[in-house]
Scaffold this motif. Sequence first.
Motif, PDB file in Angstrom:
ATOM      1  N   LEU A 738       0.831  -1.194   0.000  1.00 23.77           N
ATOM      2  CA  LEU A 738       0.000   0.000   0.000  1.00 23.77           C
ATOM      3  C   LEU A 738       0.875   1.257   0.000  1.00 23.77           C
ATOM      4  CD1 LEU A 738      -3.020   0.655   0.099  1.00 23.77           C
ATOM      5  CD2 LEU A 738      -2.866   0.753   2.587  1.00 23.77           C
ATOM      6  N   CYS A 739       1.922   1.219   0.801  1.00 17.72           N
ATOM      7  CA  CYS A 739       2.837   2.353   0.878  1.00 17.72           C
ATOM      8  C   CYS A 739       3.520   2.592  -0.473  1.00 17.72           C
ATOM      9  CB  CYS A 739       3.877   2.083   1.956  1.00 17.72           C
ATOM     10  SG  CYS A 739       4.858   3.528   2.363  1.00 17.72           S
ATOM     11  N   GLN A 740       3.869   1.516  -1.161  1.00 17.10           N
ATOM     12  CA  GLN A 740       4.500   1.639  -2.481  1.00 17.10           C
ATOM     13  C   GLN A 740       3.532   2.284  -3.473  1.00 17.10           C
ATOM     14  OE1 GLN A 740       6.164  -2.024  -3.949  1.00 17.10           O
ATOM     15  NE2 GLN A 740       6.481  -1.211  -6.000  1.00 17.10           N
ATOM     16  N   SER A 741       2.253   1.831  -3.426  1.00 20.81           N
ATOM     17  CA  SER A 741       1.235   2.429  -4.309  1.00 20.81           C
ATOM     18  C   SER A 741       1.078   3.907  -4.015  1.00 20.81           C
ATOM     19  CB  SER A 741      -0.115   1.729  -4.122  1.00 20.81           C
ATOM     20  OG  SER A 741      -0.051   0.380  -4.511  1.00 20.81           O
ATOM     21  N   PHE A 742       1.046   4.254  -2.727  1.00 17.06           N
ATOM     22  CA  PHE A 742       0.869   5.646  -2.337  1.00 17.06           C
ATOM     23  C   PHE A 742       2.042   6.509  -2.802  1.00 17.06           C
ATOM     24  CE2 PHE A 742      -2.128   4.900   1.555  1.00 17.06           C
ATOM     25  CZ  PHE A 742      -3.136   4.531   0.673  1.00 17.06           C
ATOM     26  N   CYS A 743       3.252   5.974  -2.666  1.00 17.45           N
ATOM     27  CA  CYS A 743       4.445   6.730  -3.081  1.00 17.45           C
ATOM     28  C   CYS A 743       4.414   7.021  -4.586  1.00 17.45           C
ATOM     29  CB  CYS A 743       5.720   5.961  -2.726  1.00 17.45           C
ATOM     30  SG  CYS A 743       6.078   5.957  -0.949  1.00 17.45           S
TER      31      CYS A 743
END
Length: 984
Positions: A738-743
């Motif tokens: 999720l963090c990767q998608s957000f970044c």
Amino acid sequence: MDLNSASSVVLQVLTQATSQDTAVLKPAEEQLKQWETQPGFYSVLLNIFTNHTLDINVRWLAVLYFKHGIDRYWRRVAPHALSEEEKSTLRAGLITNFNEPINQIATQIAVLIAKVARLDCPRQWPELIPTLVESVKVQDDLRQHRALLTFYHVTKTLASKRLAADRKLFYDLASGIYNFACSLWNHHTDTFLQQVSSGNESAVLSSLERTLLSLKVLRKLTVNGFVEPHKNMEVMGFLHGIFERLKQFLECSRSIGTDNVCRDRLEKTIILFTKVLLDFLDQHPISFTSLIQRSLEFSVSYVFTEVGEGVTFERFIVQCMNLIKMIVKNYAYKPSKNFEDSSPETIEAHKIKMAFFTYPTLTEICRRLVSHYFLLTEEELTMWEEDPEGFTVEETGGDSWKYSLRPCTEVLFIDIFHEYNQTLTPVLLEMMQTLEGPTNVEDMNALLIKDAVYNAVGLAAFELFDSVDFDLWFKNQLLPELQVSHNRYKPLRRRVIWLIGQWISVKFKSDLRPMLYEAICNLLQDQDLVVRIETATTLKLTVDDFEFRTDQFLPYLETMFTLLFQLLQQVTECDTKMHVLHVLSCVIERVNVQIRPYVGCLVQYLPLLWKQSEEHNMLRCAILTTLIHLVQGLGAESKNLYPFLLPVIQLSTDVSQPPHVYLLEDGLELWLVTLESSPCVTPELLRIFQNMSPLLELPSSCLANELSSENLRTCFKIINGYIFLSSTEFLQTYAVGLCQSFCELLPEITTEGQVQVLKVVENALKVNPVLGPQMFQPILPYVFRGVIEGERYPVVMSIYLAVMGRVLLQNTGFFSSLLNEMAREFNQEMDQLLGNVIEMWVDRVDNITQPERKKLSALALLSLLPSDNSVIQDKFCGIINISVEALHDVMTEDPETRTYKDCMLMSHHEEPKVTEDEEPPTEQDKRKKMLALKDPVHTVSLQQFIYEKLKAQQEILGEQGFQSLMETVDTEIVTQLQEFLQGF
């Protein structure tokens, strides 16, 4: 490509491309695709499809490839564009001969000539129109017809262009050829009328075909070819002449059989006449003014008098009614409230209307609509018996009102009644009064007349508000009629319950609802399926109404729900099942948790219905809507549905599955309410989150629009739902991805999108102060930079500060490591960078509008105290300023004790009061309440926190040092602070 050598090769490949054998077909298609950009290829295709000795399928394919080539390579700026020399040769070849013997190929050739004309006429192809004009004059029937067909398609295409320069060219063209087009049409029309009596069907059909084509040309020229057509005598002469021509054509229908090609073409031509008038009225209402009187006289005489008997047909009647309706409703013909402010054209049109719609005319129209057009026909009654569900779909407007007779008559009635209600209300009331009391079940005609009048009363409900005592009529007349159980009375039972549904939101006393619910319960057990379906519709209107009261409805809930469920099982058509499901959904939504004891049967049936509806995505959407309301009603008990519910959510939100195109929106909503109602997380519920990643992985070019869409908002609500439900398990399983998608998203998306993303981070930090910062660590530098660089959008800056505040207040160690990391990035000392952060925080605190976030900022910055750090002491004034500003936002004064209290504080003993109209709290609401009871914003008194921090700071610095520090604060701020801290 050399024409002579290439023709045979291309012909061979085209022949292979018509093969049914894929092994032959595929290589041929590949070869043709490669040739598309070869010079000379389209000249070869032209030679092939104009060679009438070749196979039809091969010629057809050659035409199609040529047509596609125009779309792709004809424009000069297109990649691999055709040369001007080849285009010139092709244009000349296309209009050399209009002698194509095959109708389908002739139509395709006409269409592709029109495509070229759209791009090249008249500048690069000035000879096209003159050639067509000469060609439609020839005596050869085939050539004349093909030239006329091409003339129509060219005119239609040029008329559709919308740029100002193109419109000007078309105006010039129309002016130049209009007289010729009129002469051509008159010639073919006269020829047809002469040949009708000859009995030569072939000749009649041939001339009628030319009449139709020439009229199609005239329609485009008349409607689109003139800025002010009323100033052109030829145009207005043609339009005024339409009515006489229409009479002639309608009379011709007496001598042409009812079931042959000629009859079909004749009716198409008659309808085209009416389309010319309707289009002209739509595009040029002011120019139409001189045609209003003739149009109304003609339409009313053929539709509402004996003149039309034996010559009219349904589609023609519909068109005439549409013409009347458009004149009645046209805003260009309605004067303003201040009559003198209206234009002379509007006043003139209004006077013509008023002069026509006299009391006798309006009365006759009203009576004929009700007593003739509203009557159920033999065909409808037969359909009622043989296909009740099909009848119901037809009756509820399966077709557009513009094209189907019954809805068209009803819309015309509504519009005329609205426009002339003062005249028509007494007429309808008189018709009602003649039908008081029960009707003899043996008199079918009387039953149908009453059905028609009741239909009119239902349609005119809003207009009759002050003229009908509906409550009294309901008790004395309608309720007794619902109790007549004779089979022949079923049209009236069905009409009466429909009529009540129309009046529910208009005028229906609340006290009468229990009587209505009793009647609905009885009718849902009626022997007739149509009556039961109509009753379900009225039930939906009743529970949807703003005066609906749950306490009145509850005594009947079990009976109604059981009967609706039985109806759902009995009906077989997809549309009907959807309709009944919507009624069930509406009931569940209104009674909410009260539905729990009665849904067992529906819960057991829905999996079977879902399986049966595999090919019916719209029915599945209805099931999803029902499940949404069902889950909301069941609350935590919905966990028992998970074996069925979770696979449904999984399928509906999986973008790799084709049905997601139809199911995604409702599937996401169901996913969200399932999370909000879930008492605890399960492995299966956690696993579904795998569907989320593809929903967030959108092309960057789409993101700005997509992230503002409702679906994406729901996605973020779902993510937050998981965080509230089970932050530790969820973050440990999915936070990295999720963090990767957000970044990847944050640099690309809109302001609103950034806020949605950062709210997730904020919630994760709030729910899990230890794990949250670790899991979303890659995003925090992005936030830090936004603060330091002074993000210009207030709403984004506000959430940046909220995220920073959470880390600083609830995980000091992590904040220190983040500060250290950012100091290296900015090549600054940690203290210096911290000072810059505090300075920006103080400067932008006004961006924060929510009191909770204002208090959070104050608590976070105060947590830096006590401190002997010179940088923090240097920013002491700003920290106190923010704190006092937050005190103003969150403190309330007790008027009796004159003391202040932090209104953000919550206690375990506070139970929110739920009124009857409010929905009870969901499981997620309860989780948020429990979270708030641990949140410093709601558990720490800002007043006391400031006092303790200042006292500790005083102890570090001593009295004199502390006084020196306080002197850096504005005296007015100090005074306000002392007032808030009285009693400490």
